[in-house]
Design a protein around this motif. Sequence first.
Motif, short mmCIF file in Angstrom:
data_model
loop_
_atom_site.label_atom_id
_atom_site.label_comp_id
_atom_site.label_asym_id
_atom_site.label_seq_id
_atom_site.Cartn_x
_atom_site.Cartn_y
_atom_site.Cartn_z
N UNK A 43 15.60 13.86 14.55
CA UNK A 43 14.97 15.17 14.33
C UNK A 43 13.52 15.01 13.92
N UNK A 44 13.23 14.09 13.01
CA UNK A 44 11.84 13.86 12.61
C UNK A 44 11.02 13.38 13.80
N UNK A 45 11.60 12.51 14.62
CA UNK A 45 10.87 12.04 15.81
C UNK A 45 10.52 13.20 16.72
N UNK A 46 11.46 14.09 16.95
CA UNK A 46 11.21 15.26 17.80
C UNK A 46 10.21 16.20 17.14
N UNK A 47 10.33 16.39 15.83
CA UNK A 47 9.42 17.26 15.08
C UNK A 47 7.99 16.77 15.18
N UNK A 48 7.81 15.45 15.10
CA UNK A 48 6.47 14.88 15.19
C UNK A 48 5.95 14.91 16.63
N UNK A 49 6.81 14.54 17.57
CA UNK A 49 6.38 14.46 18.97
C UNK A 49 6.00 15.82 19.52
N UNK A 50 6.63 16.88 19.02
CA UNK A 50 6.35 18.23 19.52
C UNK A 50 5.05 18.81 18.99
N UNK A 51 4.44 18.14 18.01
CA UNK A 51 3.23 18.67 17.38
C UNK A 51 3.50 19.53 16.16
N UNK A 52 4.78 19.79 15.86
CA UNK A 52 5.12 20.65 14.72
C UNK A 52 4.72 20.01 13.40
N UNK A 61 0.84 -1.20 0.00
CA UNK A 61 0.00 0.00 0.00
C UNK A 61 0.87 1.25 0.00
N UNK A 62 0.85 1.98 -1.10
CA UNK A 62 1.59 3.23 -1.23
C UNK A 62 0.68 4.38 -0.80
N UNK A 63 0.89 4.87 0.42
CA UNK A 63 0.07 5.96 0.96
C UNK A 63 0.85 7.27 0.80
N UNK A 64 1.06 7.66 -0.45
CA UNK A 64 2.01 8.73 -0.76
C UNK A 64 1.54 10.12 -0.35
N UNK A 65 0.24 10.37 -0.28
CA UNK A 65 -0.23 11.71 0.11
C UNK A 65 -1.51 11.64 0.93
N UNK A 66 -1.57 10.62 1.80
CA UNK A 66 -2.80 10.36 2.55
C UNK A 66 -3.23 11.48 3.47
N UNK A 67 -2.29 12.36 3.88
CA UNK A 67 -2.67 13.44 4.79
C UNK A 67 -3.46 14.55 4.12
N UNK A 68 -3.36 14.63 2.78
CA UNK A 68 -3.92 15.78 2.09
C UNK A 68 -5.26 15.44 1.44
N UNK A 69 -6.29 15.45 2.27
CA UNK A 69 -7.66 15.28 1.76
C UNK A 69 -8.45 16.52 2.15
N UNK A 129 0.97 20.52 12.86
CA UNK A 129 0.71 21.93 12.52
C UNK A 129 1.11 22.22 11.08
N UNK A 130 2.26 21.68 10.67
CA UNK A 130 2.72 21.92 9.30
C UNK A 130 1.78 21.28 8.28
N UNK A 131 1.35 20.05 8.54
CA UNK A 131 0.45 19.37 7.60
C UNK A 131 -0.86 20.14 7.48
N UNK A 132 -1.41 20.62 8.60
CA UNK A 132 -2.66 21.38 8.53
C UNK A 132 -2.47 22.68 7.74
N UNK A 133 -1.35 23.34 7.96
CA UNK A 133 -1.08 24.58 7.22
C UNK A 133 -0.96 24.31 5.73
N UNK A 134 -0.25 23.24 5.36
CA UNK A 134 -0.08 22.93 3.96
C UNK A 134 -1.38 22.43 3.33
N UNK A 135 -2.18 21.74 4.10
CA UNK A 135 -3.48 21.29 3.59
C UNK A 135 -4.32 22.48 3.16
N UNK A 136 -4.33 23.53 3.97
CA UNK A 136 -5.08 24.74 3.62
C UNK A 136 -4.48 25.42 2.39
N UNK A 137 -3.15 25.50 2.33
CA UNK A 137 -2.48 26.15 1.21
C UNK A 137 -2.79 25.41 -0.10
#
Length: 468
Positions: A353-362, A281-289, A365-373
Amino acid sequence: MTDDWATFGADLHIDPTGSTGLRAGLMDALREAVRTGRLTPGTRLPSSRTLAADLGIARNTVADAYAELVAEGWLTARQGSGTRVARRADPRPPAAAAPPRAKPPRGAPAYSLKSGTPDLATFPRAEWLKAARRALSAAPNDAFGYGDPRGRIELRTVLAEYLARARGVYADPDRIIVCSGFVHALMLLGKVLRRRRVREVAVESYCLGIHTRLLTEAGLRIPCLPVDEHGTRTGELHALRHAGAVLLTPAHQFPTGVPLHPDRRAAAVDWARATGGLILEDDYDGEFRYDRQPVGALQGLDPERVVYLGTASKSLAPGLRLGWMVVPRALAAEIAEAKGASDWAPGALDQLTLAEFMASGAYDRHVRSMRLRYRNRRDQLVAALAERAPHIRVSGIAAGLHAVLELPEGGEAEVIRAAAWQGLAVEGLAFYRHPDADLKREALVIGYGTPTDSAWTGALEALLRVLA
């Protein structure tokens, strides 16, 4: 005698050869290094003490050689700045028969609406830097070793929580494999499938050519399944007697943009259970709906028959080379072994770094911002087409970073040529068509997520001129 010399100064590879003495040989070697450009103007040389210790000669010999080369204009010496190669030193002689400098090709596109890339200018540099600092400060000593082939436990733990929460994936850290993007994951899977004597991996009739090439290079045949308005026709898997796996993009078929119908999701899982096959299963852009809640991962229907694959390439940037697999328990050790043998993986600090970026909620927040853009861009594209090219039907726009613009028969190649005249790079649906595909649609695949904000208006205007 101590070995303090090994701990101070800069290194300089020089070989003072010759029969005229050490000082003359050193001077000749330095002149040659400057003349040929190996030592460029402004390069700082080691102190006389350091170079003497490195070469095993007297310090006065080096100091005298430096002084003479300063007098000749090859070097400069200033208090506090050390000894450097003079900026007026003899230039490097031109290479024999050097070809003229290449000019950029005429008609190079000013804009690109090719799919597959997010807006790279929106990478969250400040937040990423904060996460990197925190990750580096907290990194355990073993993070700087070779590590677990499955990836850092910190990232696998955060991914298990995030994928369960955001994508409906059943995962625990032990069955997550961190890899260098989707291509790396597919290479590993191809190797493991061949070891398991799989002959064929079914693919969708419209897909990325690099993925099918990787499978064929692994020695696997790639029969294709038709794609229609309900997604891939997975019910036809049972007719493929030698297929041991199938590669699908169920949340948002790439590139046609349709989600896999629930009945066809169930049919794929039924086939895998009945035959012992695997679903990749290639979930290449699943966050952007955009128009409703994201379609959950197919993996949730049967975690032991589905390999879930995701990356940070669309949500953050492909240059990070960070991806992950959630694999059935029976495959975890085998894939980890295959990955360990290749030793091709993202660096531990990037994973932390990615682990910290995700755990901090950043990350959220980034995905939601880009989803709107991206949704705003999609809406601008649809509105502009309705106004200036109403004859063009748009599809595949409920999710993702691209749209499909349907064209009349014979129009695809003509529109791509016209776009090139407008300085616009676009791709047609034919670029993604499997050689054995029956249905041949004419369409453009428009990556509206690709341009920067400053380029988006110009790219859209160029597209409208072509289509109108």
